[in-house]
Design a protein around this motif. Structure first.
Motif, PDB file in Angstrom:
ATOM      1  N   GLU A 253       0.830  -1.210   0.000  1.00  0.00           N
ATOM      2  CA  GLU A 253       0.000   0.000   0.000  1.00  0.00           C
ATOM      3  C   GLU A 253       0.860   1.255   0.000  1.00  0.00           C
ATOM      4  OE1 GLU A 253      -3.555   2.236   2.532  1.00  0.00           O
ATOM      5  OE2 GLU A 253      -2.781   0.298   3.205  1.00  0.00           O
ATOM      6  N   ASP A 254       1.906   1.259   0.815  1.00  0.00           N
ATOM      7  CA  ASP A 254       2.776   2.437   0.918  1.00  0.00           C
ATOM      8  C   ASP A 254       3.557   2.684  -0.364  1.00  0.00           C
ATOM      9  OD1 ASP A 254       4.255   4.567   2.396  1.00  0.00           O
ATOM     10  OD2 ASP A 254       5.931   3.170   2.127  1.00  0.00           O
ATOM     11  N   VAL A 255       4.204   1.636  -0.894  1.00  0.00           N
ATOM     12  CA  VAL A 255       5.084   1.864  -2.051  1.00  0.00           C
ATOM     13  C   VAL A 255       4.293   2.116  -3.324  1.00  0.00           C
ATOM     14  CG1 VAL A 255       7.041   0.648  -1.059  1.00  0.00           C
ATOM     15  CG2 VAL A 255       5.410  -0.624  -2.471  1.00  0.00           C
ATOM     16  N   VAL A 256       3.128   1.464  -3.466  1.00  0.00           N
ATOM     17  CA  VAL A 256       2.291   1.751  -4.632  1.00  0.00           C
ATOM     18  C   VAL A 256       1.753   3.171  -4.545  1.00  0.00           C
ATOM     19  CG1 VAL A 256       0.163   1.126  -5.860  1.00  0.00           C
ATOM     20  CG2 VAL A 256       1.736  -0.660  -5.087  1.00  0.00           C
TER      21      VAL A 256
ATOM     22  N   GLN B 118      -1.303 -12.950  -8.488  1.00  0.00           N
ATOM     23  CA  GLN B 118      -1.781 -13.762  -7.375  1.00  0.00           C
ATOM     24  C   GLN B 118      -0.621 -14.296  -6.554  1.00  0.00           C
ATOM     25  OE1 GLN B 118      -4.128 -16.724  -9.422  1.00  0.00           O
ATOM     26  NE2 GLN B 118      -5.910 -15.362  -9.638  1.00  0.00           N
ATOM     27  N   ALA B 119       0.440 -14.719  -7.223  1.00  0.00           N
ATOM     28  CA  ALA B 119       1.580 -15.334  -6.540  1.00  0.00           C
ATOM     29  C   ALA B 119       2.349 -14.356  -5.665  1.00  0.00           C
ATOM     30  CB  ALA B 119       2.531 -15.962  -7.565  1.00  0.00           C
ATOM     31  N   TYR B 120       2.222 -13.066  -5.935  1.00  0.00           N
ATOM     32  CA  TYR B 120       2.960 -12.089  -5.130  1.00  0.00           C
ATOM     33  C   TYR B 120       2.342 -11.905  -3.742  1.00  0.00           C
ATOM     34  CZ  TYR B 120       4.729 -10.663  -9.757  1.00  0.00           C
ATOM     35  OH  TYR B 120       5.270 -10.628 -11.022  1.00  0.00           O
ATOM     36  N   GLN B 121       1.093 -12.350  -3.592  1.00  0.00           N
ATOM     37  CA  GLN B 121       0.373 -12.265  -2.319  1.00  0.00           C
ATOM     38  C   GLN B 121       0.310 -10.828  -1.785  1.00  0.00           C
ATOM     39  OE1 GLN B 121       1.966 -15.215   0.380  1.00  0.00           O
ATOM     40  NE2 GLN B 121       1.463 -16.911  -0.982  1.00  0.00           N
ATOM     41  N   ASN B 122       0.178  -9.893  -2.716  1.00  0.00           N
ATOM     42  CA  ASN B 122       0.050  -8.490  -2.288  1.00  0.00           C
ATOM     43  C   ASN B 122      -1.068  -7.758  -3.023  1.00  0.00           C
ATOM     44  OD1 ASN B 122       1.181  -7.977  -4.832  1.00  0.00           O
ATOM     45  ND2 ASN B 122       3.228  -7.592  -4.018  1.00  0.00           N
ATOM     46  N   GLU B 123      -2.000  -8.523  -3.615  1.00  0.00           N
ATOM     47  CA  GLU B 123      -3.114  -7.885  -4.317  1.00  0.00           C
ATOM     48  C   GLU B 123      -3.951  -7.034  -3.358  1.00  0.00           C
ATOM     49  OE1 GLU B 123      -4.382 -10.850  -7.948  1.00  0.00           O
ATOM     50  OE2 GLU B 123      -4.680 -11.571  -5.891  1.00  0.00           O
ATOM     51  N   SER B 124      -4.090  -7.478  -2.106  1.00  0.00           N
ATOM     52  CA  SER B 124      -4.876  -6.700  -1.141  1.00  0.00           C
ATOM     53  C   SER B 124      -4.201  -5.369  -0.846  1.00  0.00           C
ATOM     54  CB  SER B 124      -5.071  -7.494   0.154  1.00  0.00           C
ATOM     55  OG  SER B 124      -5.854  -8.646  -0.077  1.00  0.00           O
ATOM     56  N   GLY B 125      -2.877  -5.398  -0.681  1.00  0.00           N
ATOM     57  CA  GLY B 125      -2.131  -4.164  -0.446  1.00  0.00           C
ATOM     58  C   GLY B 125      -2.224  -3.219  -1.629  1.00  0.00           C
ATOM     59  N   VAL B 126      -2.154  -3.768  -2.828  1.00  0.00           N
ATOM     60  CA  VAL B 126      -2.322  -2.949  -4.033  1.00  0.00           C
ATOM     61  C   VAL B 126      -3.729  -2.374  -4.058  1.00  0.00           C
ATOM     62  CG1 VAL B 126      -2.407  -2.985  -6.557  1.00  0.00           C
ATOM     63  CG2 VAL B 126      -0.556  -4.178  -5.367  1.00  0.00           C
ATOM     64  N   GLY B 127      -4.709  -3.198  -3.682  1.00  0.00           N
ATOM     65  CA  GLY B 127      -6.096  -2.720  -3.640  1.00  0.00           C
ATOM     66  C   GLY B 127      -6.283  -1.561  -2.681  1.00  0.00           C
ATOM     67  N   ARG B 128      -5.622  -1.640  -1.527  1.00  0.00           N
ATOM     68  CA  ARG B 128      -5.726  -0.536  -0.566  1.00  0.00           C
ATOM     69  C   ARG B 128      -5.084   0.734  -1.125  1.00  0.00           C
ATOM     70  NH1 ARG B 128      -4.392  -4.864   2.877  1.00  0.00           N
ATOM     71  NH2 ARG B 128      -2.205  -4.175   3.044  1.00  0.00           N
TER      72      ARG B 128
END
Length: 279
Positions: A31-34, A49-59
């Motif tokens: 969330e911070d870096v995006v 999906q494999a990066y396991q950070n889609e939720s952080g990107v979504g935020r």
């Protein structure tokens, strides 16, 4: 603010040529870096999906203040989710995490030839595009032969192929094939993954000539030869520096010199898509 040039897909949609990748970025950092990437001017964000950070990107998308119509978001179907039904269900999970109703670009992450589900997976992507859930569909880490198989099986040509590409492994043969079929080429690990590339004397000389960093020269080379490029950094100064590569204008002899640094297969860092077999 400088804006990335855009390239046109074979389906008529467009993609910002310079994006921001989040491979190996933890979800609680994403969330911070995006957010910093959006502030620097990036509008194209590449996750999976494999990066396991889609939720952080979504935020980050939700808190950015940038409308989705001004963004370009990519995610990818992971190997364990290949197959028609698994692709459709995992896509819905990704969309919930990203907080999106419609995705700009969906890719099959790896060929996985032994798994041999990529044609059925591609058919699911074609269906998602027909339903209007995804604007554009493509592949990642695919060979010429596998791309041809997808086209023959469905009549639908991938819009883009995202693969390892950098000056020491420039994928000239694959890029020529893609150009013949109207497929854009996207580079992951565009700066290599270590000091060897960034300490290349020829690149250092070109960087000195232009008064910029070697990383900026390499990104400028990708842009000059027509690649979509997604450098990754979690350091704010480098996030800004990489985006500023848009202002670096290489001369034709610079581009030729950099293209001449190719080492063929010896320059490959990551797995060979033709032999990829992992979950």
């Amino acid at each position: 603010m400088t804006e990335s040039p855009v390239l046109t897909f074979n389906d008529g949609n467009t993609i910002p040529q310079l994006g921001y990748g989040v491979w190996q970025v933890e979800d609680n950092v994403a969330e911070d870096v995006v957010g910093k990437a959006f502030a620097a001017g990036y509008r194209h964000i590449d996750t999976a999906q494999a990066y396991q950070n889609e939720s952080g990107v979504g935020r980050a998308i939700a808190s950015s203040g940038v409308g989705h119509e001004d963004m370009f978001i990519t995610t990818k179907i992971w190997n364990s989710n290949q197959g028609y039904e698994a692709t459709l269900s995992s896509f819905e999970e990704s969309m919930q995490k990203l907080g999106l109703e419609k995705l700009d670009l969906l890719l099959i992450h790896w060929l996985q030839p032994k798994q041999s589900k990529y044609v059925d997976t591609w058919k699911a992507l074609v269906e998602l595009q027909k339903q209007g859930r995804v604007k554009t569909i493509g592949v990642s880490n695919f060979t010429k032969e596998a791309i041809t198989e997808l086209i023959d099986a469905t009549g639908v040509t991938p819009a883009i192929n995202q693969v390892e590409t950098h000056p020491h492994f420039n994928q000239a043969d694959l890029r020529a094939f893609e150009k013949e079929h109207g497929i854009l080429h996207e580079s992951w690990s565009p700066l290599g993954q270590g000091k060897e590339l960034l300490e290349d004397p020829a690149l250092q000389q070109i960087a000195q000539k232009h008064g910029v960093t070697v990383a900026q020269v390499v990104i400028a080379w990708h842009l000059a030869v027509g690649n979509v490029v997604i450098p990754k950094s979690v350091t704010q100064s480098r996030i800004v520096e990489n985006f500023a590569a848009l202002d670096v204008k290489l001369q034709d002899d610079d581009v030729a010199t950099i293209s001449g640094l190719d080492k063929g297969a010896e320059g490959r860092i990551g797995p060979d898509p033709a032999e990829s077999d992992f979950q």
